[in-house]
Design a protein around this motif. Structure first.
Motif, PDB file in Angstrom:
ATOM      1  N   ALA A 114       0.826  -1.211   0.000  1.00 60.87           N
ATOM      2  CA  ALA A 114       0.000   0.000   0.000  1.00 60.87           C
ATOM      3  C   ALA A 114       0.861   1.262   0.000  1.00 60.87           C
ATOM      4  CB  ALA A 114      -0.924  -0.001   1.213  1.00 60.87           C
ATOM      5  N   LYS A 115       1.961   1.225   0.741  1.00 59.00           N
ATOM      6  CA  LYS A 115       2.878   2.379   0.750  1.00 59.00           C
ATOM      7  C   LYS A 115       3.429   2.631  -0.649  1.00 59.00           C
ATOM      8  CE  LYS A 115       4.530   1.943   5.545  1.00 59.00           C
ATOM      9  NZ  LYS A 115       5.632   1.466   6.403  1.00 59.00           N
ATOM     10  N   GLY A 116       3.821   1.533  -1.316  1.00 59.25           N
ATOM     11  CA  GLY A 116       4.336   1.662  -2.683  1.00 59.25           C
ATOM     12  C   GLY A 116       3.300   2.267  -3.619  1.00 59.25           C
ATOM     13  N   ILE A 117       2.062   1.774  -3.505  1.00 56.04           N
ATOM     14  CA  ILE A 117       0.964   2.275  -4.358  1.00 56.04           C
ATOM     15  C   ILE A 117       0.709   3.755  -4.075  1.00 56.04           C
ATOM     16  CG2 ILE A 117      -1.536   2.111  -4.779  1.00 56.04           C
ATOM     17  CD1 ILE A 117      -1.202  -0.962  -4.105  1.00 56.04           C
ATOM     18  N   ALA A 118       0.590   4.107  -2.779  1.00 57.94           N
ATOM     19  CA  ALA A 118       0.253   5.480  -2.396  1.00 57.94           C
ATOM     20  C   ALA A 118       1.369   6.461  -2.766  1.00 57.94           C
ATOM     21  CB  ALA A 118      -0.032   5.543  -0.899  1.00 57.94           C
TER      22      ALA A 118
END
Length: 383
Positions: A104-108
């Motif tokens: 999720a961090k990568g996506i955000a």
């Protein structure tokens, strides 16, 4: 002492039943359309549906990406990003353990900064804060729900990229121990030993300071008291809640003091063989600390005391040896494999694993810097 900077999410909720409060606060933030990043197991057993119902009651729409791999990959980030962009989500919710949080961090991060997740490997490479991230944790654990660390496997290079960036810190972390009660024994043990590794590596780090020291030692004490209980009896809610606090304290420690060679080496095993991160850490931990003992024996003696060892009459070297013995004992109690051979690690791969470990950002704060030969030797001792 050099200047210290302390990173932590602005809001952190901990305790059984706090999930409902967290969703209410999301409504107060003004979010309308969330991408839930999770894994297929949590979706199948209904945890994702439970969160979606709470979101619906709060008037927040949600989409699901449940393709997160146990070692989240560059492909996972691209897939999740495509769903986020298609539905124009205004925030991201990570639901699970370290894998969904990191994914999720990568996506955000890419959602707000553009480009490819590989562009952000290293320290503080992004220009802008990521899309708002609410991290709902189900393990005790990685502490990824509250850190500025994001570990993504590059499927082309077969390595784990360490992205250390203040912009990947979630705006809200949620540790509802009610969500942790169903964790199986093996996952409870592996994630608990991961938390212990965070605390120990932060305490012996060259970037340690009085704040991180306090967090690290308290985490070690609590993990020593409660991990075996949580593994033996999954519905022991006191043990679950105390482990949620302990892994959060360990996260506060390493998020600011960073880590060392245990993580630098474990990342290579995970990236190369697709092995579980917590298990790799647990197997390597006593071997790396045996190597480190010549530089930080007094600190390892402190850890022995925090683990409940009576060190009266011991010198620093004996205290460090007692610490390493106690780590081994806890690992054995919670059922961690005794060596890398059990994980099908091959000796002929060790030189390339060592080369990559020496490039990992986590190794920079290890109490002593090792040669390539020394890293290979630590891997060999852990076989």
């Amino acid at each position: 002492m050099s200047i210290s900077t302390f990173f932590i999410p602005p809001v952190n909720m901990i305790g059984t039943g706090c999930l409902a409060d967290a969703i209410k606060s999301m409504k107060d933030y003004g979010y309308h359309n969330a991408l839930i990043v999770t894994d297929s197991v949590l979706n199948q057993i209904g945890v994702v549906g439970e969160v979606q119902n709470l979101l619906r009651e709060a008037g927040i729409r949600s989409r699901i990406y449940d393709g997160t791999h146990p070692n989240p990959t560059t492909v996972n980030v691209s897939e999740g990003l495509a769903i986020l962009q298609e539905h124009q989500c205004d925030c991201v919710i990570s639901l699970g353990g370290g894998s969904p949080h990191d994914c999720a961090k990568g996506i955000a991060l890419v959602a707000s900064n553009g480009g490819d997740i590989r562009d952000y490997e290293g320290v503080d490479r992004s220009a802008k804060p990521q899309l708002p991230l609410i991290a709902i944790n189900t393990t005790a654990g990685t502490a990824s729900e509250m850190t500025r660390f994001c570990i993504i496997t590059d499927v082309d290079r077969h390595i784990k990229m360490a992205i250390v960036d203040k912009h990947v810190t979630p705006i809200l972390s949620v540790n509802d121990s009610g969500l942790m009660a169903g964790m199986p024994k093996g996952l409870t043990a592996a994630t608990g030993m991961d938390a212990l590794t965070h605390a120990i590596e932060a305490y012996v780090s060259i970037a340690a300071n009085p704040i991180t020291d306090a967090c690290a030692l308290k985490a070690v004490t609590m993990i020593s008291q409660y991990l075996a209980r949580a593994v033996a009896q999954g519905d022991d809610m006191e043990a679950r809640e105390m482990m949620a606090y302990a892994q959060f304290l360990a996260g506060m420690a390493f998020n600011n003091a960073s880590l060392g060679y245990v993580h630098a080496m474990a990342h290579q095993l995970g990236g190369f063989y697709d092995l579980p991160h917590g298990v790799c850490n647990a197997v390597l931990l006593p071997h790396v600390e045996s190597f480190n003992a010549k530089a930080c024996a007094p600190r390892l003696k402190d850890i022995a005391v925090a683990m409940g060892v009576d060190t009266k009459g011991m010198n620093d070297e004996q205290g460090a040896a007692a610490c390493i013995a106690e780590i081994r004992k806890l690992s054995k109690t919670v059922g961690i494999p005794s060596g890398l051979v059990e994980l099908n690690v091959k000796e002929e791969d060790l030189p390339v694993l060592a080369t990559n470990a020496l490039k990992d950002a986590c190794g920079l704060t290890n109490p002593i810097q090792a040669t390539h030969e020394e890293i290979v030797a630590i891997f060999k001792s852990a076989m």
